[in-house]
Design an enzyme around this catalytic site. Sequence first.
Site, short mmCIF file in Angstrom:
data_model
loop_
_atom_site.label_atom_id
_atom_site.label_comp_id
_atom_site.label_asym_id
_atom_site.label_seq_id
_atom_site.Cartn_x
_atom_site.Cartn_y
_atom_site.Cartn_z
CE1 TYR A 298 -41.82 111.33 123.03
CE2 TYR A 298 -40.58 109.86 124.09
CZ TYR A 298 -40.70 111.00 123.61
OH TYR A 298 -40.17 112.07 124.05
CG HIS A 299 -40.07 104.61 124.14
ND1 HIS A 299 -38.97 105.48 124.87
CD2 HIS A 299 -41.03 104.55 125.12
CE1 HIS A 299 -39.26 105.75 125.76
NE2 HIS A 299 -40.49 105.42 126.21
#
Length: 393
Positions: A298-299
């Site tokens: 996600y990051h």
Amino acid sequence: MKDGNLVKLAVEAVGRADKAFCKFTAANDAGSTGAHQAGYYMPKSAWSLMFDQPGVRGENKDRTVKIKWQKDFETESRFIYYGKGTRNEYRLTRFGRNFPYLTEDNVGDLFILCHIEGDFYEGYILSADEDIEEFLDTFGLSPTETNALINRNIEYSPKDILAGLFRNILERHDWFPETSVMAKYARDSYMQAHKINKNTICSEPDKQLLAWIDTEYELFRAFEAKLYDPVLKTGFSDIESLISYSNQILNRRKSRAGKSLEHHLETIFKFCDLKFETQVITEEHKKPDFIFPDGASYHNFEFPADDLICLGAKTTCKDRWRQILNEADRIPVKHLFTLQQGVSKNQLAEMYREKVCLVVPKPYIRYFDESFQDKIMPLNVFTGFVKAKQNRL
């Protein structure tokens, strides 16, 4: 005096056991004949209850085991095979001082021994005629068919097995277990009682999830009965005390439900071999319930946003569905699993305008407006959707 509860415990232990054995305590077992110290003579046909291999003539061997008697106290006892010289016999010995079941008065009692797992056994002694007859009748045994391994080819209903497993769990706790522990107890008990395996869970996750939730509620109510009933029966000195206690009960029920759902979903995702992470910290310290495949992806802004999935889990969503809208900015479409059985057509329209896709147990889809039913995902379709994305990666 007849002790029906003890008979029930013995029958359940036989049902849980790998192998089980019964015999009438003889004078020779109790040491009444003066031939040897007290200890149960075990027939050669029961060697597999005691050892991995039968005894060999010319050799002695022994094995130390732990036995819990009458669900009350434990002894560190010993199986021994005497094979040297003229002897060729098995015995169960070492019960410690003041062992109460090998006295002259115990001759004629029914001795039951159940191998539960590893070096752990459960032992039961039935003294009353009614208890002995009830136990033997349960397994279709006549008194002449004792002194042997018990043929357990009788059918136990899943409900009976579940009740026995619940009793064992309740005995081990003086207060409510943590939510994750309670949820695991319920899952494990249901799966054991109904002989559910990984393939069954992955092929019908909707059905299994609902069964786990129902089972956990039954177990929770059993804990409530054990822990609350004695207090309720004693009464309260005033109405405020009653209200306060009632609120404690209600608050415990409410706090359990939401977390419990997350634990069950997490287990299904693990059984289905999905990659996911819970409580990933996203923008503004938000924590969505599930991110697929994980927080690192996600990051990582080089990881395609189309391959990220966010799932919220809420037991009811009529007013709370908006909470997930800003939990993961990189993921435009949010999925929301709920046990809500229907919401209004207007709310559904608003959800889908805000790019929220509902995921519900398959049997619940029929409670929603027909015009939206084909847009709502059952759990098995959601797990397949995630699996397809992850397989492509």
